[in-house]
Design an enzyme around this catalytic site. Structure first.
Site, PDB file in Angstrom:
ATOM      1  N   GLU A  12       3.151   3.695 -15.784  1.00 16.54           N
ATOM      2  CA  GLU A  12       2.215   2.633 -16.175  1.00 16.54           C
ATOM      3  C   GLU A  12       0.794   3.138 -16.396  1.00 16.54           C
ATOM      4  O   GLU A  12       0.149   2.754 -17.365  1.00 16.54           O
ATOM      5  CB  GLU A  12       2.143   1.632 -15.011  1.00 16.54           C
ATOM      6  CG  GLU A  12       2.618   0.276 -15.300  1.00 16.54           C
ATOM      7  CD  GLU A  12       2.382  -0.660 -14.138  1.00 16.54           C
ATOM      8  OE1 GLU A  12       2.524  -0.265 -12.963  1.00 16.54           O
ATOM      9  OE2 GLU A  12       2.056  -1.817 -14.426  1.00 16.54           O
TER      10      GLU A  12
ATOM     11  N   ASN B  73      -3.760 -19.453 -25.309  1.00 13.29           N
ATOM     12  CA  ASN B  73      -2.864 -18.478 -24.670  1.00 13.29           C
ATOM     13  C   ASN B  73      -1.444 -18.978 -24.847  1.00 13.29           C
ATOM     14  O   ASN B  73      -1.209 -20.189 -24.734  1.00 13.29           O
ATOM     15  CB  ASN B  73      -3.105 -18.410 -23.156  1.00 13.29           C
ATOM     16  CG  ASN B  73      -4.277 -17.542 -22.807  1.00 13.29           C
ATOM     17  OD1 ASN B  73      -4.910 -16.968 -23.686  1.00 13.29           O
ATOM     18  ND2 ASN B  73      -4.572 -17.471 -21.524  1.00 13.29           N
ATOM     19  N   GLY B  74      -0.515 -18.073 -25.048  1.00 14.36           N
ATOM     20  CA  GLY B  74       0.883 -18.488 -25.158  1.00 14.36           C
ATOM     21  C   GLY B  74       1.419 -18.155 -26.538  1.00 14.36           C
ATOM     22  O   GLY B  74       0.831 -17.369 -27.279  1.00 14.36           O
TER      23      GLY B  74
ATOM     24  N   TRP C  79      -4.779 -10.337 -25.963  1.00 14.79           N
ATOM     25  CA  TRP C  79      -3.780  -9.275 -25.859  1.00 14.79           C
ATOM     26  C   TRP C  79      -2.786  -9.584 -26.970  1.00 14.79           C
ATOM     27  O   TRP C  79      -2.070 -10.576 -26.904  1.00 14.79           O
ATOM     28  CB  TRP C  79      -3.121  -9.337 -24.489  1.00 14.79           C
ATOM     29  CG  TRP C  79      -2.179  -8.221 -24.171  1.00 14.79           C
ATOM     30  CD1 TRP C  79      -2.503  -6.968 -23.743  1.00 14.79           C
ATOM     31  CD2 TRP C  79      -0.747  -8.278 -24.193  1.00 14.79           C
ATOM     32  NE1 TRP C  79      -1.357  -6.243 -23.506  1.00 14.79           N
ATOM     33  CE2 TRP C  79      -0.275  -7.014 -23.774  1.00 14.79           C
ATOM     34  CE3 TRP C  79       0.183  -9.261 -24.536  1.00 14.79           C
ATOM     35  CZ2 TRP C  79       1.070  -6.721 -23.688  1.00 14.79           C
ATOM     36  CZ3 TRP C  79       1.530  -8.957 -24.443  1.00 14.79           C
ATOM     37  CH2 TRP C  79       1.962  -7.691 -24.026  1.00 14.79           C
TER      38      TRP C  79
ATOM     39  N   HIS D 171      25.553  12.244 -11.542  1.00 14.28           N
ATOM     40  CA  HIS D 171      26.271  11.481 -12.570  1.00 14.28           C
ATOM     41  C   HIS D 171      25.530  11.452 -13.904  1.00 14.28           C
ATOM     42  O   HIS D 171      25.765  10.564 -14.715  1.00 14.28           O
ATOM     43  CB  HIS D 171      26.534  10.049 -12.071  1.00 14.28           C
ATOM     44  CG  HIS D 171      27.386  10.018 -10.848  1.00 14.28           C
ATOM     45  ND1 HIS D 171      28.735  10.270 -10.873  1.00 14.28           N
ATOM     46  CD2 HIS D 171      27.067   9.826  -9.544  1.00 14.28           C
ATOM     47  CE1 HIS D 171      29.218  10.204  -9.640  1.00 14.28           C
ATOM     48  NE2 HIS D 171      28.219   9.943  -8.826  1.00 14.28           N
TER      49      HIS D 171
ATOM     50  N   GLU E 111       9.982   2.042  -7.992  1.00 13.27           N
ATOM     51  CA  GLU E 111       8.614   1.519  -8.030  1.00 13.27           C
ATOM     52  C   GLU E 111       7.605   2.671  -8.218  1.00 13.27           C
ATOM     53  O   GLU E 111       6.641   2.551  -8.974  1.00 13.27           O
ATOM     54  CB  GLU E 111       8.330   0.729  -6.744  1.00 13.27           C
ATOM     55  CG  GLU E 111       6.887   0.345  -6.486  1.00 13.27           C
ATOM     56  CD  GLU E 111       6.233  -0.501  -7.573  1.00 13.27           C
ATOM     57  OE1 GLU E 111       6.929  -0.979  -8.482  1.00 13.27           O
ATOM     58  OE2 GLU E 111       4.997  -0.652  -7.517  1.00 13.27           O
TER      59      GLU E 111
ATOM     60  N   LYS F  16       4.941   3.092 -11.291  1.00 15.25           N
ATOM     61  CA  LYS F  16       3.489   3.269 -11.114  1.00 15.25           C
ATOM     62  C   LYS F  16       3.004   4.434 -11.965  1.00 15.25           C
ATOM     63  O   LYS F  16       1.989   4.338 -12.642  1.00 15.25           O
ATOM     64  CB  LYS F  16       3.129   3.563  -9.649  1.00 15.25           C
ATOM     65  CG  LYS F  16       3.032   2.445  -8.679  1.00 15.25           C
ATOM     66  CD  LYS F  16       1.997   1.384  -8.904  1.00 15.25           C
ATOM     67  CE  LYS F  16       2.415   0.355  -9.880  1.00 15.25           C
ATOM     68  NZ  LYS F  16       3.279  -0.732  -9.476  1.00 15.25           N
TER      69      LYS F  16
ATOM     70  N   CYS G 211      -3.647 -13.000 -22.231  1.00 15.85           N
ATOM     71  CA  CYS G 211      -4.984 -13.320 -22.735  1.00 15.85           C
ATOM     72  C   CYS G 211      -5.754 -14.118 -21.683  1.00 15.85           C
ATOM     73  O   CYS G 211      -5.185 -14.688 -20.783  1.00 15.85           O
ATOM     74  CB  CYS G 211      -4.872 -14.161 -23.995  1.00 15.85           C
ATOM     75  SG  CYS G 211      -3.785 -13.453 -25.215  1.00 15.85           S
TER      76      CYS G 211
ATOM     77  N   ARG H 234      -6.746  -9.137 -17.710  1.00 13.21           N
ATOM     78  CA  ARG H 234      -5.518  -9.800 -18.156  1.00 13.21           C
ATOM     79  C   ARG H 234      -5.096  -9.402 -19.568  1.00 13.21           C
ATOM     80  O   ARG H 234      -3.925  -9.420 -19.889  1.00 13.21           O
ATOM     81  CB  ARG H 234      -5.715 -11.315 -18.118  1.00 13.21           C
ATOM     82  CG  ARG H 234      -5.905 -11.890 -16.748  1.00 13.21           C
ATOM     83  CD  ARG H 234      -6.188 -13.350 -16.865  1.00 13.21           C
ATOM     84  NE  ARG H 234      -5.056 -14.054 -17.412  1.00 13.21           N
ATOM     85  CZ  ARG H 234      -4.166 -14.726 -16.706  1.00 13.21           C
ATOM     86  NH1 ARG H 234      -4.298 -14.773 -15.412  1.00 13.21           N
ATOM     87  NH2 ARG H 234      -3.175 -15.336 -17.271  1.00 13.21           N
TER      88      ARG H 234
ATOM     89  N   LYS I 158      -2.143  -7.899 -17.058  1.00  8.19           N
ATOM     90  CA  LYS I 158      -1.870  -8.158 -15.647  1.00  8.19           C
ATOM     91  C   LYS I 158      -0.782  -9.207 -15.460  1.00  8.19           C
ATOM     92  O   LYS I 158       0.094  -9.057 -14.619  1.00  8.19           O
ATOM     93  CB  LYS I 158      -3.168  -8.614 -14.962  1.00  8.19           C
ATOM     94  CG  LYS I 158      -3.025  -8.903 -13.494  1.00  8.19           C
ATOM     95  CD  LYS I 158      -2.674  -7.651 -12.728  1.00  8.19           C
ATOM     96  CE  LYS I 158      -2.430  -7.896 -11.257  1.00  8.19           C
ATOM     97  NZ  LYS I 158      -1.660  -6.779 -10.656  1.00  8.19           N
TER      98      LYS I 158
HETATM   99  O1  M6R Z   1       2.793 -11.337 -11.394  1.00  7.16           O
HETATM  100  P1  M6R Z   1       4.200 -10.816 -11.253  1.00  7.16           P
HETATM  101  O2  M6R Z   1       4.431 -10.218  -9.923  1.00  7.16           O
HETATM  102  O3  M6R Z   1       5.219 -11.852 -11.587  1.00  7.16           O
HETATM  103  O4  M6R Z   1       4.302  -9.670 -12.333  1.00  7.16           O
HETATM  104  C1  M6R Z   1       5.509  -9.002 -12.570  1.00  7.16           C
HETATM  105  C2  M6R Z   1       5.287  -7.744 -13.368  1.00  7.16           C
HETATM  106  O5  M6R Z   1       4.762  -8.046 -14.622  1.00  7.16           O
HETATM  107  C3  M6R Z   1       4.343  -6.784 -12.648  1.00  7.16           C
HETATM  108  O6  M6R Z   1       4.794  -6.452 -11.387  1.00  7.16           O
HETATM  109  C4  M6R Z   1       4.186  -5.487 -13.475  1.00  7.16           C
HETATM  110  O7  M6R Z   1       5.385  -4.794 -13.503  1.00  7.16           O
HETATM  111  C5  M6R Z   1       3.061  -4.646 -12.889  1.00  7.16           C
HETATM  112  N1  M6R Z   1       2.188  -4.220 -13.920  1.00  7.16           N
HETATM  113  C6  M6R Z   1       3.544  -3.461 -12.160  1.00  7.16           C
HETATM  114  O8  M6R Z   1       2.531  -2.666 -11.660  1.00  7.16           O
END
Ligand code: M6R
Length: 609
Positions: free
Chosen positions: A489, A99-100, A73, A505, A482, A486, A2, A27, A604
């Site tokens: 996501e 937030n939290g 969020w 496997h 990775e 991507k 948030c 965020r 984010k």
């Molecule tokens: O801010 P951080 O690097 O600690 O965030 C970690 C993950 O939340 C972040 O990398 C997330 O997986 C991304 N959305 C990936 O694109």
């Protein structure tokens, strides 16, 4: 997660709050709300975006010089209007944004309900507003009520509170959820993220855990729970809001992918000692002696940062001959990881606010380990909690999908591997050789970006598929994972990242004509084995896109489509290949008309566990 913004000063609060919210939308963004205290308390909330909030407010009188705002969020309760912040109590005198997560909110809610409080949302956050109201009955003073309310809450919070009958101040408290205060001329802008403040002022005060701040006109007071005053430095932050604008790009993600060459230059600037074939980091100076003793490295991180850590494991082992473990921060925290005297815990985090990674750092510190943060956001919690640190210098990353941060993390980690290697086993010539490769890296990344049209065509061709396999071996295994992250996501397509050796496997069972594979088959020690993987896939009618090294003619006989990257050592080539994956994911999502910068269900920075 948030986003929070607060304003107190001489200007009209509403436009500043809405502008701040817009910058924080990345965020968390399923609902939004704003409160401005003017002649009365003007409150508006919507399920939706900040634009919807603005429409809701249009034509209403929201004039006033003090206010709080929030983008939400959802964690507790659906993303609807009732659950959107700001929240208030029964008598609508106190308003909060939070937030939290409040861990003991059920107990507190029950107790407040017994005392006659009526709740209008399903959120944990609303408890704050009622608690302040309850404590006010006892203390008849806003500040005292706020402090006593905070003292009763367990969990994580960045919280701002205002009072309709006491319009001269914003009260702020923080525990495990970031809050920064921008100190402008005759005004304070309070936010959960510096990007909501930049452009108005670069003078920033960082609030730490268990601190309470009171922002009044022309005065700021910060104290702890014992009411002891805390003196705070105002930091001059060297960032501009321009860096957080899209420019000519259609999305932040594309802009950030194209910033990769610049990001590499920034990550290495001033850190290379070419003549000695080594590397120096100002942020490690204080611990040189301890670092010499380091026997084992334990990397903790989440998501993309975790994959950067996994890649670094190969470098630390291969170049520096150091025992390296990579741990998901969420698991590290909960397991009893045994740490030795000479262990170094390296936390990687773009935002520096990821709750799991921060938790892992605190756990490592409790166990007495030396902690090193590799963080992009200056002054963030992880940057401040770790003993020593290296900043990524990638500039603000706005797109939820992390791209340039990964490039900068990988560059910094490779430099760190050389730093340790030169203390251990690596000679000067080898050091120089790798360093000169790193210095040429940004130009090579530029060449990969130059192939965007070809990658776009491949993405268009493959965007109809529902599942993908991403394969790589050795250094390319982490980036296969990775790459898959991507794609899933931002396009919501199922993708799995596997080490090539694992294919037989189990995952091979998935392969058929509807299940394409993206294989990193660049020149290096794993090349022949990757060709075998590709043959296995082709034998099951699976389509293959390969990333190969320029000049490799053989690969065209194996793969259906090939993207070439410039020749480089196999140590460095994953940083080139990952750019292909980033562009591919971006173009697939674009063809599928997805909300690239703000993928559904994601935020984010994940500041809750
Ligand atoms: O801010 P951080 O690097 O600690 O965030 C970690 C993950 O939340 C972040 O990398 C997330 O997986 C991304 N959305 C990936 O694109």
């Amino acid at each position: 997660m948030c986003g929070i913004v607060g304003y107190i000063g001489k200007k009209d609060a509403l436009p500043i709050l809405l502008d701040g919210l817009r910058r924080l939308e990345y965020r968390g963004y399923d609902s939004a709300g704003v409160l401005v205290l003017g002649k009365s308390a003007n409150l508006a909330k919507v399920a939706g975006r900040v634009d919807d909030l603005e429409k809701e407010i249009a034509k209403k009188d929201f004039s006033g010089n003090i206010g709080i705002a929030h983008t939400r969020w959802a964690t507790h309760g659906k993303p609807n209007k009732a659950n959107a912040h700001p929240h208030t109590g029964c008598n609508k005198n106190f308003y909060i944004v939070h937030n939290g997560i409040i861990e003991n909110y059920k107990e507190l809610k029950q107790e407040l309900q017994k005392n006659g409080h009526k709740f209008s949302s399903q959120t944990d956050s609303e408890v704050f507003a009622h608690l302040i109201e309850e404590e006010f009955k006892r203390y008849h003073n806003f500040e005292a009520a706020f402090k006593n309310a905070i003292a009763r809450v367990r969990g994580a919070y960045g919280v701002l509170a205002v009072c309709k009958d006491d319009k001269e101040k914003i009260l702020i408290a923080r525990k495990s959820s970031p809050i920064v205060i921008g100190v402008g001329k005759d005004e304070y802008i309070i936010a959960s993220d510096i990007s909501a403040i930049l452009g108005r002022t670069n003078n920033i005060i960082y609030i730490s855990d268990d601190e309470i701040a009171v922002c009044e006109n022309n005065e700021i007071r910060i104290s702890n729970f014992k009411n002891e005053a805390i003196g705070k430095k105002v930091h001059k932050v060297d960032l501009s809001y321009k860096q957080a604008e899209k420019g000519n790009f259609d999305t932040f993600m594309k802009k950030e992918i194209f910033e990769a060459p610049e990001v590499i230059k920034n990550a290495i600037r001033g850190r290379i000692v070419q003549e000695e074939g080594t590397v120096k980091f100002g942020g490690l100076d204080d611990a040189q002696e301890k670092l010499k003793e380091t026997k084992r490295i334990i990397i903790v991180a989440c998501g993309t940062s975790y994959y950067a850590g996994l890649l670094a494991k190969y470098w630390f082992e291969e170049l520096a001959c150091m025992h390296t473990d990579v741990e998901l921060a969420s698991e590290f925290k909960t397991r009893n990881v045994v740490l030795g005297k000479n262990d170094l815990v390296v936390a990687i985090s773009q935002s520096g606010e990821t709750a799991d990674t921060l938790g892992a750092v605190l756990e490592a510190k409790r166990k007495g380990a030396l902690t090193l943060g590799i963080v992009n956001v200056v002054g963030s919690s992880i940057a401040r909690e770790t003993d020593i640190g290296i900043y990524n210098r990638a500039g603000p990353e706005i797109s939820v999908a992390s791209t340039k941060a990964f490039i900068s993390q990988a560059t910094v980690l490779l430099l760190l591997a050389i730093f340790f290697a030169r203390k251990n086993t690596m000679g000067q010539d080898k050091g120089r050789e790798i360093i000169s490769e790193i210095e040429n890296l940004y130009a090579k990344v530029g060449q990969v970006l130059g192939q965007q049209k070809q990658i776009e065509n491949i993405a268009k061709k493959y965007s109809k598929y529902k599942s993908f396999m991403y394969l790589g071996r050795k250094y390319n295994f982490p980036i296969a994972s990775e790459g898959a992250l991507k794609l899933k996501e931002i396009s919501y397509i199922h993708a799995e990242g596997y080490a090539g050796g694992e294919l037989k496997h189990g995952p091979l069972a998935l392969i058929d004509k509807n299940f394409p594979s993206f294989c990193v088959a660049t020149k290096g020690s794993a090349y022949d084995k990757m060709l075998s993987n590709i043959e296995e896939i082709k034998a099951r009618n699976g389509k293959v896109i390969a990333i190969a090294t320029q000049g490799d003619k053989k690969i065209v006989k194996f793969a259906d489509d090939v993207v070439y990257i410039p020749k480089s050592s196999e140590i460095i080539s994953p940083i080139l290949s990952v750019v292909v994956f980033q562009l591919f994911a971006y173009f697939v999502a674009k063809y599928l008309k997805k909300d690239i910068d703000k993928p559904r269900n994601l935020a984010k920075s994940v500041t809750v566990e």
